[in-house]
Scaffold this motif. Structure first.
Motif, short mmCIF file in Angstrom:
data_model
loop_
_atom_site.label_atom_id
_atom_site.label_comp_id
_atom_site.label_asym_id
_atom_site.label_seq_id
_atom_site.Cartn_x
_atom_site.Cartn_y
_atom_site.Cartn_z
N ASN A 155 44.57 -13.08 -37.69
CA ASN A 155 44.16 -14.19 -38.58
C ASN A 155 44.14 -15.52 -37.83
N PHE A 156 43.30 -16.44 -38.32
CA PHE A 156 43.24 -17.79 -37.78
C PHE A 156 43.08 -18.77 -38.93
N PRO A 157 43.76 -19.91 -38.88
CA PRO A 157 43.53 -20.95 -39.90
C PRO A 157 42.06 -21.35 -39.90
N ALA A 158 41.49 -21.51 -41.10
CA ALA A 158 40.05 -21.80 -41.17
C ALA A 158 39.72 -22.62 -42.41
N GLY A 159 40.56 -23.60 -42.71
CA GLY A 159 40.31 -24.47 -43.83
C GLY A 159 41.60 -24.94 -44.45
N ASN A 160 41.57 -26.14 -45.03
CA ASN A 160 42.73 -26.65 -45.74
C ASN A 160 42.22 -27.62 -46.81
N THR A 161 42.71 -27.46 -48.03
CA THR A 161 42.25 -28.29 -49.14
C THR A 161 43.03 -29.58 -49.28
#
Length: 368
Positions: A155-161
């Motif tokens: 997995n890889f971080p791919a967005g943050n709200t």
């Protein structure tokens, strides 16, 4: 072929340029050519309806940037929730190899392992900036990738709200007693906390929330924030809009990749994919900061009543949260290992933030 490994977590422009250069014939010598890189086509399942252009846009950003940096030799096609698999089954589809990759929120899958929540956000945890610090430089991503390896996934971080809102309610809630028996759409550990406070918790994908709220199948729902909530029309189904979303102070979205498929990628493509995910992570947060500000003004002008959670509810939720962490840590060694490392980082980061960001914000920003 000469490989040029990108340095992780640097400036986006520099990373993108380096990745593109690594795949160029000039960078790799006369023996190498662009045509020597394979043509690869992947499908990406997502947990989002296409109408939510910012959150679904995270998947599109990855696909677009990967294509641009490989001269369209590596193409990824994102699909909205339900077109390939249901929105809450993305992890299963990636694990089984039904799709090569997926864009989702890891806390949807805490039934498989409660520690997956840390990859997204947990109650009274880290804001977006702190979450990125933990993932990229505090050992968080390494911990989550070890956990995901049990599912044949990387997995890889791919967005943050950014910090989310506290949800829509058909009636006002002023005390813990008002929560008892309430039917609310809320996933993750936040949902478990609400359940212990007497809420009848529901987990629904984004595309189903409005109808459930409008028709009375649920009494309350949290989604993301003003921009996406307005797009879903949640303000037409409920009047009272609470803040803050104490259960999601900095929710990270993940791109999940089937480990076997990942291992088959050339190193150049792996580095480009990671760079694209990194760009999606930072870009989404910046977009939401702008769009949420504008959307909140629209909601208030349209009659939405903006209300803070009472101190009684916040205090009760915090106590239940840390009791839940202690209980989970005592029952699950994986959860305990991640939680203890995360909590140490959290406490140290809070001390730093109190001196810097918090003190500055308290000075310059008027209270709502």
């Amino acid at each position: 072929m000469k490989r040029r490994k990108l340095i992780g977590h640097g400036a986006i422009g520099a990373l993108s340029a380096a990745a593109a250069t690594a795949c160029s014939p000039a960078a790799q010598g006369p023996a190498a050519s662009r045509d020597s890189l394979p043509r690869i086509r992947w499908n990406m399942a997502t947990s989002w309806p296409a109408s939510l252009d910012t959150i679904y846009g995270g998947a599109q950003t990855i696909a677009r940037r990967v294509a641009e940096m490989t001269d369209n030799r590596f193409e990824i096609r994102p699909y909205p929730a339900g077109e390939l698999v249901p929105g809450l089954q993305v992890l299963d589809a990636v694990q089984s190899g039904t799709v090569q990759c997926g864009h989702t929120a890891s806390y949807y899958y805490i039934g498989k392992n409660p520690a997956l929540a840390f990859a997204t956000s947990v109650p009274f945890g880290l804001n977006a900036q702190q979450q990125n610090a933990w993932l990229y430089h505090g050992g968080g991503l390494e911990a989550m990738q070890r956990l995901y390896s049990d599912f044949n996934i990387i997995n890889f971080p791919a967005g943050n709200t950014g910090v989310q809102m506290g949800g829509w309610f058909k009636r006002q809630i002023n005390s813990v007693r008002d929560l008892n028996g309430l039917k609310m759409r809320i996933p993750g550990l936040g949902g478990q906390v609400m359940e212990k406070l007497g809420v009848n918790v529901q987990v629904l994908p984004g595309g189903e929330i409005f109808l459930a709220l409008e028709r009375g199948a649920i009494d309350a729902a949290e989604w993301v924030g003003p921009y996406d909530d307005l797009k879903l029309g949640l303000n037409k189904a409920a009047q009272f809009y609470y803040y803050p979303g104490w259960w999601e102070p900095g929710p990270t979205l993940d791109v999940l990749v089937n480990q076997a498929q990942w291992n088959q990628l050339p190193q150049d493509y792996q580095e480009i994919f990671k760079t694209a995910a990194y760009e999606a992570n930072l870009n989404m947060l910046a977009q939401y900061e702008v769009l949420n500000r504008e959307a909140l003004a629209t909601l208030k002008a349209g009659g939405t009543q903006l209300l803070p959670y009472s101190q009684e509810i916040i205090d009760a939720a915090k106590k239940v949260t840390f009791d839940l962490y202690a209980e989970s840590a005592s029952q699950d060694a994986t959860f305990r290992g991640i939680y203890e490392q995360w909590n140490t980082f959290r406490e140290e980061m809070y001390q730093w933030t109190a001196i810097t960001e918090l003190s500055y914000s308290n000075f310059v920003i008027p209270k709502p």
